[in-house]
Design a protein around this motif. Structure first.
Motif, PDB file in Angstrom:
ATOM      1  N   VAL A 158       0.855  -1.188   0.000  1.00 60.40           N
ATOM      2  CA  VAL A 158       0.000   0.000   0.000  1.00 60.40           C
ATOM      3  C   VAL A 158       0.889   1.234   0.000  1.00 60.40           C
ATOM      4  CG1 VAL A 158      -1.688   1.345   1.323  1.00 60.40           C
ATOM      5  CG2 VAL A 158      -1.882  -1.147   1.230  1.00 60.40           C
ATOM      6  N   VAL A 159       0.512   2.235  -0.770  1.00 56.58           N
ATOM      7  CA  VAL A 159       1.171   3.536  -0.698  1.00 56.58           C
ATOM      8  C   VAL A 159       0.124   4.553  -0.262  1.00 56.58           C
ATOM      9  CG1 VAL A 159       0.835   3.953  -3.185  1.00 56.58           C
ATOM     10  CG2 VAL A 159       2.521   5.285  -1.923  1.00 56.58           C
ATOM     11  N   ILE A 160       0.461   5.362   0.747  1.00 57.76           N
ATOM     12  CA  ILE A 160      -0.450   6.402   1.232  1.00 57.76           C
ATOM     13  C   ILE A 160       0.269   7.742   1.148  1.00 57.76           C
ATOM     14  CG2 ILE A 160      -1.789   4.863   2.708  1.00 57.76           C
ATOM     15  CD1 ILE A 160      -0.211   5.781   5.096  1.00 57.76           C
ATOM     16  N   TYR A 161      -0.486   8.783   0.795  1.00 57.90           N
ATOM     17  CA  TYR A 161       0.127  10.095   0.620  1.00 57.90           C
ATOM     18  C   TYR A 161      -0.936  11.182   0.685  1.00 57.90           C
ATOM     19  CZ  TYR A 161      -1.295   8.982  -4.230  1.00 57.90           C
ATOM     20  OH  TYR A 161      -1.994   8.599  -5.356  1.00 57.90           O
ATOM     21  N   THR A 162      -0.485  12.411   0.893  1.00 60.49           N
ATOM     22  CA  THR A 162      -1.411  13.534   0.902  1.00 60.49           C
ATOM     23  C   THR A 162      -1.908  13.778  -0.516  1.00 60.49           C
ATOM     24  OG1 THR A 162       0.396  15.117   0.616  1.00 60.49           O
ATOM     25  CG2 THR A 162      -0.296  14.624   2.875  1.00 60.49           C
ATOM     26  N   ALA A 163      -3.141  14.257  -0.619  1.00 63.10           N
ATOM     27  CA  ALA A 163      -3.764  14.421  -1.937  1.00 63.10           C
ATOM     28  C   ALA A 163      -3.455  15.769  -2.574  1.00 63.10           C
ATOM     29  CB  ALA A 163      -5.281  14.246  -1.807  1.00 63.10           C
ATOM     30  N   ASP A 164      -2.649  16.606  -1.909  1.00 60.66           N
ATOM     31  CA  ASP A 164      -2.383  17.946  -2.435  1.00 60.66           C
ATOM     32  C   ASP A 164      -1.173  17.939  -3.370  1.00 60.66           C
ATOM     33  OD1 ASP A 164      -0.193  17.693  -0.789  1.00 60.66           O
ATOM     34  OD2 ASP A 164      -0.941  19.070   0.743  1.00 60.66           O
ATOM     35  N   ASN A 165      -0.755  19.138  -3.800  1.00 63.19           N
ATOM     36  CA  ASN A 165       0.299  19.212  -4.814  1.00 63.19           C
ATOM     37  C   ASN A 165       1.697  18.930  -4.271  1.00 63.19           C
ATOM     38  OD1 ASN A 165       0.841  21.556  -3.428  1.00 63.19           O
ATOM     39  ND2 ASN A 165       0.198  22.945  -5.075  1.00 63.19           N
ATOM     40  N   SER A 166       1.823  18.629  -2.985  1.00 59.67           N
ATOM     41  CA  SER A 166       3.120  18.162  -2.489  1.00 59.67           C
ATOM     42  C   SER A 166       3.374  16.726  -2.929  1.00 59.67           C
ATOM     43  CB  SER A 166       3.189  18.263  -0.960  1.00 59.67           C
ATOM     44  OG  SER A 166       2.293  17.355  -0.357  1.00 59.67           O
ATOM     45  N   ASN A 167       2.328  16.084  -3.449  1.00 54.22           N
ATOM     46  CA  ASN A 167       2.469  14.727  -3.978  1.00 54.22           C
ATOM     47  C   ASN A 167       1.950  14.656  -5.416  1.00 54.22           C
ATOM     48  OD1 ASN A 167       3.688  12.771  -2.086  1.00 54.22           O
ATOM     49  ND2 ASN A 167       2.093  13.532  -0.705  1.00 54.22           N
ATOM     50  N   THR A 168       2.406  15.584  -6.228  1.00 54.64           N
ATOM     51  CA  THR A 168       2.098  15.522  -7.655  1.00 54.64           C
ATOM     52  C   THR A 168       2.714  14.247  -8.226  1.00 54.64           C
ATOM     53  OG1 THR A 168       2.029  17.925  -7.843  1.00 54.64           O
ATOM     54  CG2 THR A 168       2.408  16.682  -9.870  1.00 54.64           C
ATOM     55  N   HIS A 169       1.917  13.502  -8.978  1.00 51.75           N
ATOM     56  CA  HIS A 169       2.366  12.186  -9.433  1.00 51.75           C
ATOM     57  C   HIS A 169       1.776  11.856 -10.797  1.00 51.75           C
ATOM     58  CE1 HIS A 169      -1.485  11.575  -7.370  1.00 51.75           C
ATOM     59  NE2 HIS A 169      -1.665  10.523  -8.161  1.00 51.75           N
ATOM     60  N   CYS A 170       2.274  10.792 -11.390  1.00 51.12           N
ATOM     61  CA  CYS A 170       1.739  10.289 -12.654  1.00 51.12           C
ATOM     62  C   CYS A 170       1.817   8.770 -12.625  1.00 51.12           C
ATOM     63  CB  CYS A 170       2.512  10.851 -13.849  1.00 51.12           C
ATOM     64  SG  CYS A 170       4.209  10.232 -14.001  1.00 51.12           S
ATOM     65  N   VAL A 171       1.143   8.133 -13.575  1.00 49.25           N
ATOM     66  CA  VAL A 171       1.229   6.684 -13.739  1.00 49.25           C
ATOM     67  C   VAL A 171       1.629   6.403 -15.181  1.00 49.25           C
ATOM     68  CG1 VAL A 171      -0.006   4.485 -13.670  1.00 49.25           C
ATOM     69  CG2 VAL A 171      -0.517   6.251 -11.968  1.00 49.25           C
ATOM     70  N   ASP A 172       2.740   5.686 -15.350  1.00 47.42           N
ATOM     71  CA  ASP A 172       3.211   5.334 -16.691  1.00 47.42           C
ATOM     72  C   ASP A 172       2.172   4.476 -17.421  1.00 47.42           C
ATOM     73  OD1 ASP A 172       5.559   6.597 -16.061  1.00 47.42           O
ATOM     74  OD2 ASP A 172       6.655   4.751 -15.608  1.00 47.42           O
ATOM     75  N   GLU A 173       2.252   4.498 -18.726  1.00 52.46           N
ATOM     76  CA  GLU A 173       1.325   3.702 -19.532  1.00 52.46           C
ATOM     77  C   GLU A 173       1.492   2.208 -19.254  1.00 52.46           C
ATOM     78  OE1 GLU A 173       0.381   2.687 -24.242  1.00 52.46           O
ATOM     79  OE2 GLU A 173       1.513   4.483 -23.705  1.00 52.46           O
ATOM     80  N   VAL A 174       0.365   1.533 -19.098  1.00 54.61           N
ATOM     81  CA  VAL A 174       0.374   0.074 -18.998  1.00 54.61           C
ATOM     82  C   VAL A 174       0.561  -0.478 -20.409  1.00 54.61           C
ATOM     83  CG1 VAL A 174      -0.969  -1.975 -18.381  1.00 54.61           C
ATOM     84  CG2 VAL A 174      -1.116   0.088 -16.966  1.00 54.61           C
ATOM     85  N   THR A 175       1.594  -1.255 -20.603  1.00 52.20           N
ATOM     86  CA  THR A 175       1.913  -1.751 -21.943  1.00 52.20           C
ATOM     87  C   THR A 175       1.467  -3.189 -22.172  1.00 52.20           C
ATOM     88  OG1 THR A 175       4.122  -2.413 -21.202  1.00 52.20           O
ATOM     89  CG2 THR A 175       3.888  -0.200 -22.143  1.00 52.20           C
ATOM     90  N   GLU A 176       1.123  -3.873 -21.088  1.00 58.05           N
ATOM     91  CA  GLU A 176       0.692  -5.268 -21.218  1.00 58.05           C
ATOM     92  C   GLU A 176      -0.014  -5.677 -19.933  1.00 58.05           C
ATOM     93  OE1 GLU A 176       2.961  -9.550 -21.484  1.00 58.05           O
ATOM     94  OE2 GLU A 176       3.718  -7.931 -22.768  1.00 58.05           O
ATOM     95  N   GLY A 177      -1.090  -6.458 -20.051  1.00 59.02           N
ATOM     96  CA  GLY A 177      -1.777  -6.974 -18.878  1.00 59.02           C
ATOM     97  C   GLY A 177      -2.743  -5.978 -18.262  1.00 59.02           C
ATOM     98  N   GLU A 178      -3.021  -6.168 -16.971  1.00 60.37           N
ATOM     99  CA  GLU A 178      -4.030  -5.380 -16.261  1.00 60.37           C
ATOM    100  C   GLU A 178      -3.543  -5.093 -14.843  1.00 60.37           C
ATOM    101  OE1 GLU A 178      -8.896  -5.606 -15.468  1.00 60.37           O
ATOM    102  OE2 GLU A 178      -7.822  -7.288 -16.379  1.00 60.37           O
ATOM    103  N   ARG A 179      -3.367  -3.840 -14.537  1.00 59.28           N
ATOM    104  CA  ARG A 179      -2.873  -3.377 -13.229  1.00 59.28           C
ATOM    105  C   ARG A 179      -4.073  -3.136 -12.313  1.00 59.28           C
ATOM    106  NH1 ARG A 179      -2.371   1.973 -11.122  1.00 59.28           N
ATOM    107  NH2 ARG A 179      -0.432   2.458 -10.003  1.00 59.28           N
ATOM    108  N   LEU A 180      -4.155  -3.868 -11.209  1.00 62.28           N
ATOM    109  CA  LEU A 180      -5.342  -3.844 -10.359  1.00 62.28           C
ATOM    110  C   LEU A 180      -5.033  -3.248  -8.989  1.00 62.28           C
ATOM    111  CD1 LEU A 180      -8.284  -4.611  -9.820  1.00 62.28           C
ATOM    112  CD2 LEU A 180      -7.514  -6.933  -9.309  1.00 62.28           C
ATOM    113  N   THR A 181      -5.847  -2.276  -8.581  1.00 60.16           N
ATOM    114  CA  THR A 181      -5.657  -1.636  -7.281  1.00 60.16           C
ATOM    115  C   THR A 181      -6.993  -1.472  -6.558  1.00 60.16           C
ATOM    116  OG1 THR A 181      -5.940   0.631  -8.108  1.00 60.16           O
ATOM    117  CG2 THR A 181      -3.707  -0.279  -8.144  1.00 60.16           C
ATOM    118  N   LEU A 182      -6.898  -1.368  -5.247  1.00 56.24           N
ATOM    119  CA  LEU A 182      -7.988  -0.863  -4.417  1.00 56.24           C
ATOM    120  C   LEU A 182      -7.575   0.543  -4.014  1.00 56.24           C
ATOM    121  CD1 LEU A 182     -10.551  -1.112  -2.613  1.00 56.24           C
ATOM    122  CD2 LEU A 182      -9.031  -2.013  -0.825  1.00 56.24           C
ATOM    123  N   THR A 183      -8.380   1.538  -4.375  1.00 56.13           N
ATOM    124  CA  THR A 183      -8.034   2.935  -4.126  1.00 56.13           C
ATOM    125  C   THR A 183      -9.061   3.576  -3.204  1.00 56.13           C
ATOM    126  OG1 THR A 183      -6.948   3.132  -6.286  1.00 56.13           O
ATOM    127  CG2 THR A 183      -7.615   5.178  -5.201  1.00 56.13           C
TER     128      THR A 183
END
Length: 318
Positions: A158-183
């Motif tokens: 699990v990764v937990i973080y603040t939702a504000d701009n101190s944790n600006t983030h991105c997710v790279d493109e999934v190139t194969e398969g299926e990435r599954l999360t509980l958010t």
């Protein structure tokens, strides 16, 4: 480390980029149970190439009993977030959802409160339910600043973080398969608490059923458009795709001869709201399901059950 033994993170120091990577937070069994719910109930998501399963959706489609695995997980996550950010008894859960990112899915740099209608979000928890490299490629969570600068997903982490701009983030493109999360997203504003809305849904749907009747657990599909997954200028129905992956196909329940028949001539999407049978190859099985979603849930359940049995057998033979 077992799920029960995962210790809460220490409170963050002032000035840090407030994020924590909790390893082994969820057990493999919990990950698989949540994966089953998603693969048997998911609908087209909020972004291209995304499939999602929200708790209100489960309640509204007669699947309130499938909310049970979420209850202890949500509370453990809330405790972990409140402990990490020293805000005990201060948080409400704004959203809980299973989200899978399929091939082609990605998202650029952003914070989780970056829209006016998202300003209530204070914290984020992302629970990984399958493994990078084994189940999919790509889909790495990256942060613009601070450490850790990226997270390589491992089931149970699990990764937990603040939702504000101190944790600006991105997710790279999934190139194969299926990435599954509980958010989950957490808020300090009780007006956005998910639980009262969820209880209202349940009171109008699942709780109205008499549990002694078998029909209590027969799902009620949402509108067909919710299952339509747009892809490459066309698309497909999520239910059909999931059943196809398991090696089955949908057939009309009104065929007199249930052996060696082709799929029904009906509109295949319209067919899914009616009683259906499953077929494999040239054979169509006798069992009639209430609708396509019912058939998907049953076939997915037995697929997961057989996979788990094979894993246990393999462990015992080692």
């Amino acid at each position: 480390m077992s799920a029960a033994a995962a210790s809460p993170p220490p409170p963050a120091a002032a000035g840090e980029h407030l994020r924590f990577h909790l390893r082994g937070f969820l057990s493999p069994e919990t990950c698989k149970e949540l994966e089953f719910v998603h693969r048997s109930c998911g609908t087209a998501g909020y972004r291209p190439s995304v499939v999602s399963t929200s708790l209100p959706h489960l309640a509204a489609t007669g699947c309130g009993h499938l909310l049970l695995p979420f209850v202890p997980v949500r509370e453990r996550l809330r405790d972990a977030v409140e402990s990490a950010f020293s805000c005990h008894f201060d948080l409400f859960i704004e959203f809980t959802g299973l989200i899978s990112w399929c091939k082609g899915a990605s998202i650029g740099w952003h914070s989780d409160d970056n829209k006016p209608y998202l300003r209530q979000r204070a914290f984020t928890a992302v629970c990984y339910l399958n493994d990078h490299g084994k189940d999919y490629k790509g889909g790495i969570l990256q942060f613009q600043d601070g450490e850790p600068s990226f997270i390589t997903p491992v089931a149970g982490d699990v990764v937990i973080y603040t939702a504000d701009n101190s944790n600006t983030h991105c997710v790279d493109e999934v190139t194969e398969g299926e990435r599954l999360t509980l958010t989950l997203w957490f808020t300090r504003d009780s007006a956005y608490d998910e639980d009262p809305k969820l209880l209202s849904f349940l009171s109008q749907t699942s709780l109205n059923y008499e549990p002694v009747h078998q029909s209590s657990y027969i799902p009620l599909p949402a509108s067909d458009i919710m299952y339509w997954f747009a892809y490459d200028h066309s698309g497909f129905d999520v239910r059909c795709a999931r059943v196809h992956i398991l090696g089955f196909s949908f057939h009309s329940s009104i065929d007199e001869d249930n052996k060696s028949v082709a799929p029904a001539e009906d509109d295949p999407i319209e067919l899914l709201g009616k009683p259906v049978r499953l077929g494999r190859g040239d054979d169509v099985f006798d069992k009639v399901f209430a609708n396509g979603l019912h058939a998907l849930q049953v076939s997915t359940y037995f697929h997961f059950l057989s996979s788990f049995s094979l894993q246990i057998m393999s462990i015992r033979l080692q």
